[in-house]
Design an enzyme around this catalytic site. Structure first.
Site, PDB file in Angstrom:
ATOM      1  N   ASN A  10      25.704 -21.448 -34.955  1.00 29.54           N
ATOM      2  CA  ASN A  10      24.648 -22.374 -34.554  1.00 29.54           C
ATOM      3  C   ASN A  10      23.949 -22.872 -35.820  1.00 29.54           C
ATOM      4  O   ASN A  10      23.176 -22.142 -36.424  1.00 29.54           O
ATOM      5  CB  ASN A  10      23.662 -21.628 -33.630  1.00 29.54           C
ATOM      6  CG  ASN A  10      22.459 -22.468 -33.266  1.00 29.54           C
ATOM      7  OD1 ASN A  10      22.413 -23.675 -33.529  1.00 29.54           O
ATOM      8  ND2 ASN A  10      21.467 -21.835 -32.638  1.00 29.54           N
ATOM      9  N   LYS A  12      21.757 -25.046 -36.028  1.00 31.14           N
ATOM     10  CA  LYS A  12      20.375 -25.466 -35.736  1.00 31.14           C
ATOM     11  C   LYS A  12      20.139 -26.857 -36.351  1.00 31.14           C
ATOM     12  O   LYS A  12      21.067 -27.644 -36.429  1.00 31.14           O
ATOM     13  CB  LYS A  12      19.380 -24.414 -36.217  1.00 31.14           C
ATOM     14  CG  LYS A  12      19.751 -23.022 -35.672  1.00 31.14           C
ATOM     15  CD  LYS A  12      18.713 -21.969 -35.871  1.00 31.14           C
ATOM     16  CE  LYS A  12      19.197 -20.665 -35.250  1.00 31.14           C
ATOM     17  NZ  LYS A  12      18.213 -19.594 -35.330  1.00 31.14           N
ATOM     18  N   HIS A  94      18.560 -21.663 -25.802  1.00 29.80           N
ATOM     19  CA  HIS A  94      18.218 -20.965 -27.049  1.00 29.80           C
ATOM     20  C   HIS A  94      16.716 -20.693 -27.082  1.00 29.80           C
ATOM     21  O   HIS A  94      15.911 -21.528 -26.674  1.00 29.80           O
ATOM     22  CB  HIS A  94      18.639 -21.797 -28.264  1.00 29.80           C
ATOM     23  CG  HIS A  94      18.584 -20.987 -29.518  1.00 29.80           C
ATOM     24  ND1 HIS A  94      17.410 -20.755 -30.184  1.00 29.80           N
ATOM     25  CD2 HIS A  94      19.539 -20.300 -30.184  1.00 29.80           C
ATOM     26  CE1 HIS A  94      17.654 -19.967 -31.225  1.00 29.80           C
ATOM     27  NE2 HIS A  94      18.942 -19.685 -31.245  1.00 29.80           N
ATOM     28  N   GLU A  96      14.616 -20.775 -29.351  1.00 26.00           N
ATOM     29  CA  GLU A  96      13.791 -21.738 -30.086  1.00 26.00           C
ATOM     30  C   GLU A  96      13.384 -22.890 -29.168  1.00 26.00           C
ATOM     31  O   GLU A  96      12.298 -23.446 -29.310  1.00 26.00           O
ATOM     32  CB  GLU A  96      14.534 -22.230 -31.336  1.00 26.00           C
ATOM     33  CG  GLU A  96      14.507 -21.154 -32.412  1.00 26.00           C
ATOM     34  CD  GLU A  96      15.659 -21.193 -33.393  1.00 26.00           C
ATOM     35  OE1 GLU A  96      16.404 -22.189 -33.438  1.00 26.00           O
ATOM     36  OE2 GLU A  96      15.822 -20.187 -34.124  1.00 26.00           O
ATOM     37  N   GLU A 164      20.270 -12.650 -27.356  1.00 23.89           N
ATOM     38  CA  GLU A 164      19.633 -12.830 -28.653  1.00 23.89           C
ATOM     39  C   GLU A 164      18.176 -12.394 -28.568  1.00 23.89           C
ATOM     40  O   GLU A 164      17.316 -13.175 -28.143  1.00 23.89           O
ATOM     41  CB  GLU A 164      19.681 -14.306 -29.059  1.00 23.89           C
ATOM     42  CG  GLU A 164      21.080 -14.871 -29.140  1.00 23.89           C
ATOM     43  CD  GLU A 164      21.123 -16.117 -30.002  1.00 23.89           C
ATOM     44  OE1 GLU A 164      21.677 -16.029 -31.103  1.00 23.89           O
ATOM     45  OE2 GLU A 164      20.578 -17.160 -29.595  1.00 23.89           O
ATOM     46  N   GLY A 170      16.556 -14.947 -37.008  1.00 21.78           N
ATOM     47  CA  GLY A 170      16.044 -15.517 -38.259  1.00 21.78           C
ATOM     48  C   GLY A 170      15.079 -14.613 -39.000  1.00 21.78           C
ATOM     49  O   GLY A 170      14.402 -15.050 -39.925  1.00 21.78           O
ATOM     50  N   SER A 210      20.158 -12.387 -36.571  1.00 21.92           N
ATOM     51  CA  SER A 210      20.337 -11.822 -37.912  1.00 21.92           C
ATOM     52  C   SER A 210      21.694 -11.144 -38.107  1.00 21.92           C
ATOM     53  O   SER A 210      21.800 -10.136 -38.812  1.00 21.92           O
ATOM     54  CB  SER A 210      19.196 -10.863 -38.253  1.00 21.92           C
ATOM     55  OG  SER A 210      17.967 -11.582 -38.315  1.00 21.92           O
TER      56      SER A 210
HETATM   57  P1  PGA Z   1      20.117 -16.077 -36.958  1.00 20.76           P
HETATM   58  O1  PGA Z   1      20.054 -16.989 -35.642  1.00 20.76           O
HETATM   59  O2  PGA Z   1      21.540 -15.591 -37.069  1.00 20.76           O
HETATM   60  O3  PGA Z   1      19.716 -16.957 -38.083  1.00 20.76           O
HETATM   61  O4  PGA Z   1      19.169 -14.930 -36.722  1.00 20.76           O
HETATM   62  C1  PGA Z   1      20.791 -16.662 -34.502  1.00 20.76           C
HETATM   63  C2  PGA Z   1      20.572 -17.703 -33.435  1.00 20.76           C
HETATM   64  O5  PGA Z   1      19.456 -18.226 -33.330  1.00 20.76           O
HETATM   65  O6  PGA Z   1      21.510 -18.047 -32.687  1.00 20.76           O
END
Ligand code: PGA
Length: 247
Positions: A10, A12, A94, A96, A164, A170, A210
């Site tokens: 992803n 983003k 997601h 976010e 997740e 992140g 992460s």
């Molecule tokens: P990250 O994000 O690997 O940067 O923690 C994972 C995600 O949001 O799918």
């Protein structure tokens, strides 16, 4: 039926034309485990570019889709438009988007239904916040998020679930293998009880949050971890090692 290991990247809202080309060229040249399904998800504006240049079995996913068809919905992209440019996958729900843009369980479910009806496969993201984990409500939260989808969708064969934990995304704070396995097993149990034995056996459950080339091998040993959804590390050459960490 064995569940094919699945690794999604992803991106983003990251990347430029040059950077995305370079990431994809890196994947095209890499030696990727053929037993792993690999999907990359660049920002929507780069989807046609990604489709055009990705080879080596790498597929492409959108990061969002709207729950209506084409029409007067400024700024939105329909499932039909994704299909029109050859995109067959979409990430939905997601954290976010749930947290920053206020996407509700119901909206996520409605988009999942529309995406499936439009012929897309869905990477459905779920996960608890830190407060919810500390309150001991992790399983309640993820099953509530899943239940909203189950109310709209009966066929789960084109859904991949990405667990997740929001506190791990992140942050560099990855869930332990035990924490991941515990929630993944609970999700599979929920699938068995709510959807079907078939869905429980066949649905891939990814871990995200992460994931790096340092922790992916151990996470991949867990019986209910069927792959990863990778954010930050999917932009780096180490993404190849994560893909190849399939147990
Ligand atoms: P990250 O994000 O690997 O940067 O923690 C994972 C995600 O949001 O799918």
């Amino acid at each position: 039926m064995a569940r094919k290991f699945f690794v999604g990247g992803n991106f983003k809202s990251n990347g430029t034309t040059t950077q995305i080309k370079s990431i994809i060229e890196g994947l095209n040249q890499a030696s990727l485990n053929p037993n792993v399904e690999v999907i990359i998800s660049p920002p929507a504006i780069y989807l046609p570019l990604a489709k055009e240049i990705a080879s080596n079995g790498v597929q492409v996913a959108a990061q969002n889709v709207y729950d209506k068809g084409n029409g007067a919905y400024t700024g939105e992209i329909s499932a039909a438009q994704l299909k029109d440019v050859g995109v067959n996958w979409v990430i939905i729900g997601h954290s976010e988007r749930r947290a920053l843009l206020g996407e509700s369980d119901k909206f996520v479910a409605s988009k999942t239904k529309a995406a499936l009806a439009g012929g897309l496969s869905v990477i459905l993201c779920i996960g608890e916040s830190l407060e919810e984990r500390e309150a001991g409500t992790t399983i309640d939260v993820v099953t509530r998020q899943l239940k909203a989808v189950a109310d709209e969708v009966s066929d789960w064969s084109n859904i991949v679930i990405a667990y997740e934990p929001v506190w791990a995304i992140g942050t560099g704070k990855v869930a332990t293998t035990e924490q991941a396995q515990e929630v993944h097993a609970a999700i599979r149990k929920w699938l068995r009880e709510t959807v079907s034995d078939k869905a429980a056996e066949e649905t891939r459950i990814l871990y995200g949050g992460s994931v790096t080339d340092k922790n992916s091998k151990e996470l991949a040993t867990q019986p209910d971890v069927d792959g990863f959804l990778v954010g930050g590390a999917s932009l780096k050459p180490a993404f190849v090692d994560i893909i190849n960490s399939a147990a």
